[in-house]
Design a protein around this motif. Structure first.
Motif, PDB file in Angstrom:
ATOM      1  N   ARG A   1      -4.126  10.009   0.251  1.00  0.00           N
ATOM      2  CA  ARG A   1      -4.669   9.077  -0.739  1.00  0.00           C
ATOM      3  C   ARG A   1      -3.881   7.763  -0.701  1.00  0.00           C
ATOM      4  O   ARG A   1      -2.656   7.768  -0.555  1.00  0.00           O
ATOM      5  N   GLY A   2      -4.592   6.682  -0.824  1.00  0.00           N
ATOM      6  CA  GLY A   2      -3.973   5.370  -0.764  1.00  0.00           C
ATOM      7  C   GLY A   2      -4.027   4.643  -2.101  1.00  0.00           C
ATOM      8  O   GLY A   2      -5.026   4.731  -2.821  1.00  0.00           O
ATOM      9  N   TYR A   3      -2.934   3.958  -2.437  1.00  0.00           N
ATOM     10  CA  TYR A   3      -2.854   3.183  -3.674  1.00  0.00           C
ATOM     11  C   TYR A   3      -2.392   1.768  -3.323  1.00  0.00           C
ATOM     12  O   TYR A   3      -1.519   1.583  -2.467  1.00  0.00           O
ATOM     13  N   VAL A   4      -2.977   0.819  -4.008  1.00  0.00           N
ATOM     14  CA  VAL A   4      -2.648  -0.584  -3.758  1.00  0.00           C
ATOM     15  C   VAL A   4      -1.832  -1.121  -4.946  1.00  0.00           C
ATOM     16  O   VAL A   4      -2.280  -1.048  -6.092  1.00  0.00           O
TER      17      VAL A   4
ATOM     18  N   GLN B   1       0.844  -1.183   0.000  1.00  0.00           N
ATOM     19  CA  GLN B   1       0.000   0.000   0.000  1.00  0.00           C
ATOM     20  C   GLN B   1       0.884   1.239   0.000  1.00  0.00           C
ATOM     21  O   GLN B   1       1.864   1.321   0.746  1.00  0.00           O
ATOM     22  N   LEU B   2       0.538   2.171  -0.862  1.00  0.00           N
ATOM     23  CA  LEU B   2       1.295   3.413  -1.000  1.00  0.00           C
ATOM     24  C   LEU B   2       0.372   4.564  -0.630  1.00  0.00           C
ATOM     25  O   LEU B   2      -0.717   4.708  -1.204  1.00  0.00           O
ATOM     26  N   TYR B   3       0.804   5.387   0.339  1.00  0.00           N
ATOM     27  CA  TYR B   3       0.000   6.518   0.807  1.00  0.00           C
ATOM     28  C   TYR B   3       0.725   7.815   0.466  1.00  0.00           C
ATOM     29  O   TYR B   3       1.921   7.984   0.760  1.00  0.00           O
ATOM     30  N   LEU B   4      -0.019   8.721  -0.145  1.00  0.00           N
ATOM     31  CA  LEU B   4       0.512  10.032  -0.522  1.00  0.00           C
ATOM     32  C   LEU B   4      -0.335  11.118   0.124  1.00  0.00           C
ATOM     33  O   LEU B   4      -1.572  11.101   0.048  1.00  0.00           O
ATOM     34  N   ARG B   5       0.365  12.048   0.762  1.00  0.00           N
ATOM     35  CA  ARG B   5      -0.345  13.137   1.429  1.00  0.00           C
ATOM     36  C   ARG B   5      -0.096  14.424   0.677  1.00  0.00           C
ATOM     37  O   ARG B   5       1.048  14.798   0.425  1.00  0.00           O
ATOM     38  N   SER B   6      -1.176  15.128   0.338  1.00  0.00           N
ATOM     39  CA  SER B   6      -1.067  16.376  -0.416  1.00  0.00           C
ATOM     40  C   SER B   6      -2.184  17.308   0.016  1.00  0.00           C
ATOM     41  O   SER B   6      -3.366  16.945  -0.038  1.00  0.00           O
TER      42      SER B   6
END
Length: 383
Positions: free
Chosen positions: A31-34, A21-26
């Motif tokens: 937002r989370g990406y699998v 899981q990849l989480y990006l904060r902006s």
């Protein structure tokens, strides 16, 4: 059973490609990406393909450098051999003068020998007729002043000039043949496959392979006959390679810039890796396109994916293809000369913009056109 196999494969994928899981904060939002195992496998495959292509391209570049270095070494050895021959000429002349002084040799016999050599040498020099640069390279030296030089001096000067002339003829043919061999190697071709040995040059040089037999036929000394034989062999090889080279597509179809080369690339329409069998040149619409070698037009018309296409058969297994043309100025069966305008650049067929797709085929297999263009540039620089 299928469940057991599936369970056996899961640990492998879980170990190497676990779900991540990849989480990006902006701007305060997260937002989370699998990254599923399937996506990771796809990315790994693409990375392997790119790395493999880089290794193949690097290997090809190293191979070209090695072949070019080997060809340069051959040229250096040929020049060294020519210098040794020239040094030997002076030694032969001095030996002949000593023998004449010791035996009071007959001027008539010496004059007859020089005349026979001159007749044989004239036959060799005549075979170089029509070759660029041969007339200047094989020009006889200026003779001695008949009023200030003795008959022996004049005869020996002529004999020395004959020795130098046959040496220059041999070196000239050998150097030209080596230049052609280098061009063939740069194009990825084996020059030995196109250098047909044993072809006739005419006259006694055809039959007499033995130096003694050739010396008897030409009525000259054996050492001079050997040198004539060598010069004729090198000239024969040079002419064979030159005849084939006239039909090899060494010239450029256009002076436009290259936009895509030969090899695997990502298809501009679907983004997938695909083999690009030619070289692309980009220029404005209706830029003239020229034949890269003389030949016969074997096809004009529309081919699937290529659009308006012209194909030219150059003989000896060489064939070129010009695609995506806007217009065609030749017809099937027409004889084409080197540099003749055959069409205009366009955007027909499976094309993303105005460009020329150019292919070179040898014995039914696509080749890298860049090799032939580089070889052609090398020939132009050497002439």
């Amino acid at each position: 059973m299928s469940n057991e196999n599936e369970n056996g494969r899961r640990p492998f994928f879980d170990r190497w490609f676990p779900e991540r899981q990849l989480y990006l904060r902006s701007h305060g939002e997260v937002r989370g990406y699998v990254l599923t195992p399937g996506r990771q496998v796809t990315a790994a495959c693409v990375a392997v393909l790119v790395a493999g292509w880089c290794l193949i391209a690097s290997g090809g570049f190293v191979f070209d450098m090695v072949m070019r270095h080997r060809a340069d070494s051959d040229v250096v050895r040929a020049r060294a051999a020519s210098e040794r021959i020239n040094a030997d000429l002076q030694a032969r002349l001095e030996t002949a003068v000593v023998r004449m002084s010791a035996t009071n040799g007959s001027l008539d016999e010496m004059a007859q020998m020089v005349e026979r050599r001159h007749a044989a040498l004239t036959g060799v020099v005549s075979m170089f007729h029509g070759i660029d640069g041969a007339e200047a390279a094989l020009k006889p030296a200026t003779g001695l002043n008949p009023h200030s030089a003795s008959p022996i001096q004049r005869i020996m000067a002529i004999r020395l000039d004959q020795e130098r002339l046959i040496a220059r003829a041999d070196a000239f043919a050998q150097t030209r043949a080596e230049r052609l061999r280098l061009a063939f190697r740069l194009a990825g071709l084996n020059p030995a496959a196109y250098s047909v040995r044993g072809m006739s040059l005419g006259g006694p040089l055809v039959e007499a392979r033995d130096p003694k037999a050739l010396a008897a036929i030409l009525d000259v000394d054996e050492s001079f006959a050997v040198r004539i034989r060598h010069a004729a062999d090198h000239l024969n090889e040079m002419r064979n390679l030159a005849d084939v080279a006239e039909g090899v597509p060494f010239d450029r179809p256009t002076q436009s810039r290259t936009t895509s080369g030969f090899g695997v690339r990502f298809d501009p329409f679907n983004g997938r890796p695909a083999l690009h069998q030619g070289q692309d040149f980009a220029a404005p619409l209706n830029t003239p396109i020229y034949a890269t070698a003389p030949g016969t037009v074997s096809f004009t018309g529309v081919r699937s994916g290529y659009g308006n296409t012209i194909e030219i058969d150059h003989g000896h297994g060489f064939k070129t293809r010009f695609a995506h043309l806007n217009s065609m100025a030749v017809q099937s069966g027409q004889q084409i000369a080197l540099g003749q305008r055959i069409g205009a650049m366009g955007n027909t067929g499976r094309s993303t913009g105005v460009h020329l797709h150019y292919e070179v085929w040898v014995d039914g297999r696509p080749q890298n056109p860049a090799r032939f263009l580089r070889a052609g540039d090398q020939l132009v620089q050497q002439n």
